[in-house]
Design an enzyme around this catalytic site. Structure first.
Site, PDB file in Angstrom:
ATOM      1  N   SER A  20      -0.435   4.448   1.724  1.00 38.13           N
ATOM      2  CA  SER A  20      -0.231   4.483   3.182  1.00 38.13           C
ATOM      3  C   SER A  20       1.212   4.783   3.539  1.00 38.13           C
ATOM      4  CB  SER A  20      -0.640   3.146   3.812  1.00 38.13           C
ATOM      5  OG  SER A  20      -2.032   3.022   3.824  1.00 38.13           O
ATOM      6  N   ASP A  63       0.833  -1.205   0.000  1.00 34.99           N
ATOM      7  CA  ASP A  63       0.000   0.000   0.000  1.00 34.99           C
ATOM      8  C   ASP A  63       0.875   1.266   0.000  1.00 34.99           C
ATOM      9  OD1 ASP A  63      -1.764   2.038   0.522  1.00 34.99           O
ATOM     10  OD2 ASP A  63      -2.810   1.002   2.148  1.00 34.99           O
ATOM     11  N   TYR A  71     -13.510   5.154   2.843  1.00 32.51           N
ATOM     12  CA  TYR A  71     -13.207   6.564   2.600  1.00 32.51           C
ATOM     13  C   TYR A  71     -14.374   7.431   3.056  1.00 32.51           C
ATOM     14  CZ  TYR A  71      -9.272   5.080  -0.271  1.00 32.51           C
ATOM     15  OH  TYR A  71      -8.097   4.529  -0.704  1.00 32.51           O
TER      16      TYR A  71
END
Ligand SMILES: NC(=O)c1ccc[n+]([C@@H]2O[C@H](COP(=O)([O-])OP(=O)(O)OC[C@H]3O[C@@H](n4cnc5c(N)ncnc54)[C@H](O)[C@@H]3O)[C@@H](O)[C@H]2O)c1
Length: 397
Positions: free
Chosen positions: A133, A130, A226
């Site tokens: 992130s 990711d 989200y």
């Protein structure tokens, strides 16, 4: 037999990261890859070519990619790079397809299998791949450092013979990966920290990192973990609660984002004018337009007695660490599809299926389903982009 991997030198202004670092090259060899890099790819972060063992360096980027099975980059590559790639090769980089219709069309024309790093699903199994992130965590940390250098006061409480100084108050707005890292960093540095987000589950996360949570009573959970955009009524309800906290803060760090949309405005001009003299806002959402009405993306602005710092591409400012983590994210993704020196993509694998943007001349099914800036929209643009000349809207390498 080996898989030929090519790593591009980034060429977008202010991009200092590189998609391969020396600590990852040995792992690539174990996977069955032979690494090639564009000369000077690591220069911006002081990784000279000689720092890479077992890598072949080439100066011409078109020649570099022409024989590659896999091309690695940070930013979306230039159209001419994609044109020079082998039909059916793999590209791994950030793409942000909704901003890049011409690039997407090139990927389709060349039948490139493109894995767009921003599409890695936010699930536990994919955490090691990711890149959003890993890069956001660094940005969150850096925002506190940046804010501290613009404040004319220290963050912790300090007791001296001459008297005591109380701790600074830090408000972090938007508690995703970057915001939570900012909370943790500011708390470690001794500030009194408050956190705010429209997703209620962030309350517990903020508390566990030593912050108080600002409750506004508005729940804006959207798709895929989200946030969604707030209605006008919700915005004014939130603003009424937040004003008091904004006025008490010495340093405000904003990180709020909604995928595929401009950054939501969380701090109005009137709220800035009510802030403490000497107050600082670090706006990490400048790339999306900023969270503050007075933000000037890419600039540090003085608005009355308040300083608003709005750097662009913050991970690039920490290019060495950002490259280290990004290269590992890409390696982990590549490791999912490489076995016995060959590439075998398991399209049943959720991570690969969801990260892929294009394959065999078509947009992926997963892509077409996902998000407000879905590939369905891109397909429409891409169709028209086919007939346009001129550079891609965001530029490239
Ligand atoms: N592997 C995993 O499980 C994993 C890894 C990373 C992130 N995540 C999740 O992905 C999601 C997105 O994380 P991100 O860091 O990319 O977030 P992001 O960059 O999309 O947004 C940053 C933060 O802004 C907040 N925000 C949006 N509008 C706002 C508003 N009007 N006011 C205040 N805050 C607002 C969002 O809720 C989010 O917390 C989160 O749910 C996060 O927990 C999961």
């Amino acid at each position: 037999m080996y898989v030929n991997v090519a790593v591009l030198k980034e060429t977008q202004p202010h991009e200092r990261r590189v998609a391969l670092v020396p600590s990852v090259t040995a792992r690539l060899i174990k996977l069955g890859a032979k690494s090639h890099m564009q000369s000077g790819a690591g220069d911006a972060i002081h990784l000279v070519d000689a720092a890479f063992a077992n890598v072949v360096f080439m100066t011409d980027r078109k020649e570099l990619v022409s024989d590659a099975d896999v091309v690695l980059a940070v930013q979306p590559p230039a159209l001419e790079v994609v044109s020079a790639m082998k039909d059916g090769a793999i590209l791994m980089s950030f793409i942000y397809a909704h901003k890049q219709p011409a690039l997407v069309q090139h990927l389709l024309d060349r039948k490139i299998t493109c894995f767009a790093m921003e599409r890695v699903p936010r699930i536990t199994r994919a955490q090691e791949m990711d890149a959003l992130s890993s890069q956001s965590a660094l940005a969150g940390y850096y925002a506190v450092q940046l804010g501290a250098t613009h404040l004319a006061r220290i963050l912790p409480k300090m007791t001296t013979a001459a008297g005591a100084i109380g701790p600074a108050r830090v408000l972090v707005m938007g508690l995703g990966v970057a915001g939570l890292e900012a909370v943790a960093t500011a708390h470690r540095l001794g500030a009194v920290v408050e956190g705010y987000d429209v997703r209620p589950e962030t309350q517990e996360q903020a508390l566990s990192l030593g912050a108080k949570f600002v409750e506004t009573g508005v729940d804006a959970r959207g798709n895929g973990g989200y946030a969604r955009e707030l209605s006008a009524a919700e915005k004014s309800k939130v603003a009424a609660v937040l004003t008091e906290h904004i006025q008490q803060a010495d340093l405000i760090i904003t990180t709020a984002a909604i995928p595929g949309r401009p950054s939501p405005k969380l701090i109005s001009r009137a709220q800035v004018s009510g802030m403490k003299a000497g107050g600082v806002i670090v706006d990490l959402s400048a790339d999306g337009g900023g969270n503050c009405e007075d933000t000037r993306p890419g600039e540090t602005a003085r608005v009355g007695q308040v300083t608003i710092v709005a750097p662009l591409n913050v991970p690039s400012l920490l290019g060495a660490d950002a490259s280290e983590l990004y290269a590992k994210n890409q390696y982990n993704l590549l490791a999912l599809m490489m076995k016995d020196n060959v590439i075998e993509i398991d399209w049943e694998d959720e991570v690969l299926a969801k990260t892929a943007l294009t394959h065999a001349g078509a947009l992926t099914d997963e892509g077409a389903k996902r998000g407000p800036a879905s590939i369905g929209d891109v397909a429409k643009h891409a169709g028209s982009a086919k007939h346009e000349s001129g550079p891609s809207p965001v530029g490239g390498q």
